[in-house]
Design a protein around this motif. Structure first.
Motif, mmCIF file in Angstrom:
data_model
loop_
_atom_site.group_PDB
_atom_site.id
_atom_site.type_symbol
_atom_site.label_atom_id
_atom_site.label_comp_id
_atom_site.label_asym_id
_atom_site.label_seq_id
_atom_site.Cartn_x
_atom_site.Cartn_y
_atom_site.Cartn_z
ATOM 1 N N LEU A 204 49.719 -53.635 -68.314
ATOM 2 C CA LEU A 204 49.831 -53.310 -66.901
ATOM 3 C C LEU A 204 51.231 -53.539 -66.364
ATOM 4 O O LEU A 204 51.926 -54.465 -66.766
ATOM 5 C CB LEU A 204 48.837 -54.148 -66.090
ATOM 6 C CG LEU A 204 47.356 -53.879 -66.381
ATOM 7 C CD1 LEU A 204 46.506 -54.614 -65.375
ATOM 8 C CD2 LEU A 204 47.042 -52.399 -66.337
ATOM 9 N N GLY A 206 53.451 -54.545 -63.158
ATOM 10 C CA GLY A 206 53.245 -55.301 -61.928
ATOM 11 C C GLY A 206 53.373 -56.782 -62.201
ATOM 12 O O GLY A 206 53.622 -57.193 -63.333
ATOM 13 N N GLN A 220 47.611 -54.806 -53.474
ATOM 14 C CA GLN A 220 48.053 -53.720 -54.328
ATOM 15 C C GLN A 220 47.856 -54.061 -55.806
ATOM 16 O O GLN A 220 47.521 -53.189 -56.612
ATOM 17 C CB GLN A 220 49.519 -53.389 -54.056
ATOM 18 C CG GLN A 220 49.775 -52.665 -52.747
ATOM 19 C CD GLN A 220 49.743 -53.609 -51.540
ATOM 20 O OE1 GLN A 220 49.737 -54.838 -51.706
ATOM 21 N NE2 GLN A 220 49.715 -53.045 -50.345
ATOM 22 N N GLN A 221 48.067 -55.322 -56.165
ATOM 23 C CA GLN A 221 47.895 -55.727 -57.558
ATOM 24 C C GLN A 221 46.433 -55.602 -57.994
ATOM 25 O O GLN A 221 46.138 -55.136 -59.098
ATOM 26 C CB GLN A 221 48.391 -57.172 -57.756
ATOM 27 C CG GLN A 221 48.198 -57.725 -59.167
ATOM 28 C CD GLN A 221 49.094 -57.078 -60.199
ATOM 29 O OE1 GLN A 221 49.721 -56.051 -59.931
ATOM 30 N NE2 GLN A 221 49.145 -57.650 -61.382
ATOM 31 N N HIS A 223 44.220 -53.534 -56.678
ATOM 32 C CA HIS A 223 43.965 -52.101 -56.763
ATOM 33 C C HIS A 223 44.503 -51.533 -58.068
ATOM 34 O O HIS A 223 43.868 -50.680 -58.699
ATOM 35 C CB HIS A 223 44.609 -51.369 -55.579
ATOM 36 C CG HIS A 223 43.931 -51.628 -54.272
ATOM 37 N ND1 HIS A 223 44.403 -51.144 -53.066
ATOM 38 C CD2 HIS A 223 42.802 -52.327 -53.969
ATOM 39 C CE1 HIS A 223 43.598 -51.537 -52.093
ATOM 40 N NE2 HIS A 223 42.636 -52.251 -52.616
ATOM 41 N N HIS A 224 45.663 -51.990 -58.476
ATOM 42 C CA HIS A 224 46.273 -51.528 -59.718
ATOM 43 C C HIS A 224 45.383 -51.878 -60.904
ATOM 44 O O HIS A 224 45.182 -51.059 -61.827
ATOM 45 C CB HIS A 224 47.652 -52.170 -59.873
ATOM 46 C CG HIS A 224 48.482 -51.573 -60.971
ATOM 47 N ND1 HIS A 224 49.074 -50.334 -60.880
ATOM 48 C CD2 HIS A 224 48.808 -52.053 -62.189
ATOM 49 C CE1 HIS A 224 49.740 -50.074 -62.001
ATOM 50 N NE2 HIS A 224 49.585 -51.103 -62.808
ATOM 51 N N HIS A 228 43.273 -49.141 -63.486
ATOM 52 C CA HIS A 228 43.332 -49.187 -64.946
ATOM 53 C C HIS A 228 41.960 -49.490 -65.542
ATOM 54 O O HIS A 228 41.581 -48.928 -66.575
ATOM 55 C CB HIS A 228 44.332 -50.252 -65.402
ATOM 56 C CG HIS A 228 45.750 -49.792 -65.357
ATOM 57 N ND1 HIS A 228 46.448 -49.426 -66.482
ATOM 58 C CD2 HIS A 228 46.603 -49.629 -64.319
ATOM 59 C CE1 HIS A 228 47.675 -49.056 -66.142
ATOM 60 N NE2 HIS A 228 47.792 -49.174 -64.835
ATOM 61 N N ASP A 307 47.234 -46.695 -51.111
ATOM 62 C CA ASP A 307 48.269 -47.038 -52.082
ATOM 63 C C ASP A 307 49.126 -45.838 -52.437
ATOM 64 O O ASP A 307 50.223 -45.983 -52.988
ATOM 65 C CB ASP A 307 47.633 -47.596 -53.351
ATOM 66 C CG ASP A 307 46.974 -48.943 -53.128
ATOM 67 O OD1 ASP A 307 47.204 -49.539 -52.056
ATOM 68 O OD2 ASP A 307 46.236 -49.403 -54.010
#
Length: 385
Positions: A204, A206, A220-221, A223-224, A228, A307
């Motif tokens: 990942l 981030g 946001q992290q 959501h990231h 994935h 996002d």
């Protein structure tokens, strides 16, 4: 704490040696290593070579036919991989019978060419070896510029948290070792290029999980991670929440927010603005996984609308959460659910559910003959900064 190594691998269909209620006492007495699937034999060999005594393997450390033991142990995944001395990751094997120390990759990969090497004197006059390996880039990319090959290990949903929670990863790829820790990501050949092994290990992008703090952009992290995660596969759709509960536990320790069906009450309005993309768009799981307004209920990949917006835009909530609740199904408070609900107060408008004119599997809302993909404008207002 006693040091141990953890194993991250794909079961496949050949995992015929597992810990069960009927063999628990017999397994405590010991068993022959030669009777284990090849991947487990190889992992034991690596553990011994590293001078370690203990190896944690899910198939042998969790009673597989005990729902209560499975629920308790699956909720402890964060601590298992977070506290391991290192994690051995078997990236190339799709089945536990394949192993990873002696596979014949030359036979399975026709594009493989023997590496070039010759004796060499370096600039200090010391004897060394000069080597090079051919990397056929066209073999690894598809017409969209994405990696054409994905390692089996990176396709599994359970693996994501094992991958992200491990402090040190020793990844066995096709032709070399890949080392990842909290401040280093490198290959055995000393290259930082992903193509050095001919495959892509999907690490990942981030902030590392261990660097997440109260001041981090953890919305946001998260959501990231979800984006994935939903692109990966699960054998049992009911594992959608359990297979990410270890990561949820780490986030919860930091952001101090109630967890609700894969979302955080602290920024629930943002978490509600997800959308289906890719495979099985618009279809929910046949079994109850989570309430329909939460992303775990969908069988497809998901993205989060805000996002994708311009960073110069500011979105201000214009809805209020009045009530929220869920019923846990099992012992893991971050695991399976049997029910969930939410009550919002805010702006509404009349609309009709309609088919997207651009695709038969896409659905949205038709309002005044204008196509709207989601009701984001009813939850947020947009300002330009």
């Amino acid at each position: 704490m006693t040091a141990y190594i953890a194993l991250s691998y794909c079961w496949g269909k050949s995992q015929n040696v597992t810990l069960r209620s009927e063999n628990l006492e017999l397994m405590k007495l010991g068993f022959m290593v030669s009777g284990l699937p090849q991947t487990l034999q190889d992992a034991i060999a690596v553990t011994r070579a590293l001078g370690q005594q203990y190896l944690w393997v899910d198939a042998l450390c969790i009673i597989q036919d005990s729902p209560s033991d499975w629920e308790v142990e699956s909720s402890r995944m964060a601590s298992v991989y977070r506290n391991a001395y290192l994690t051995i990751a078997v990236a190339t094997a799709s089945d536990v019978s394949e192993g990873f120390l002696s596979r014949n990759y030359r036979a399975t990969n026709p594009w493989y060419r023997e590496p070039y090497h010759e004796d060499w004197l370096n600039r200090d006059g010391c004897s060394t070896m000069l080597g090079a390996r051919l990397v056929e880039a066209t073999e690894f990319f598809n017409d969209k510029g994405d990696f054409a090959h994905k390692l089996p290990w990176t396709l599994r949903g359970w693996v994501l948290q094992e991958q992200e929670l491990s402090r040190r990863l020793l990844i066995y790829e096709a032709y070399e070792l890949h080392w990842v820790c909290q401040n280093k990501n490198t290959y055995q050949c000393s290259s930082d290029q992903v193509l050095s092994s001919g495959y892509s290990v999907d690490l990942l992008v981030g902030p590392p999980i261990f660097s997440i703090t109260a001041s981090t952009a953890h919305k946001q992290q998260w959501h990231h991670i979800v984006v994935h995660y939903t692109a990966r596969e699960l054998t049992d759709s009911r594992d959608k929440l359990p297979a990410i509960s270890g990561l949820a536990k780490i986030f919860q320790e930091v952001i101090q927010s109630p967890y609700f069906a894969g979302m955080w009450v602290k920024h629930l309005l943002w978490d509600l603005l997800w959308d289906c993309v890719g495979r099985n768009v618009g279809y929910a799981s046949e079994q109850y996984i989570a309430p329909s307004f939460s992303w775990p209920s969908a069988s497809s990949d998901v993205v989060f609308g805000l996002d994708l917006m311009s960073p110069t835009d500011e979105w201000v909530p214009r809805a209020v959460i009045e009530d929220i609740g869920s019923i846990i199904d099992g012992k893991d408070p971050l695991g399976r659910l049997s029910n969930g609900w939410i009550k919002l107060r805010g702006f509404t408008f009349k609309a009709a559910l309609a088919d997207n004119p651009d695709g038969p599997q896409e659905h949205g809302f038709q309002r005044y003959s204008v196509w709207t993909e989601y009701l984001g404008e009813a939850i947020f207002k947009k300002t330009h900064g």
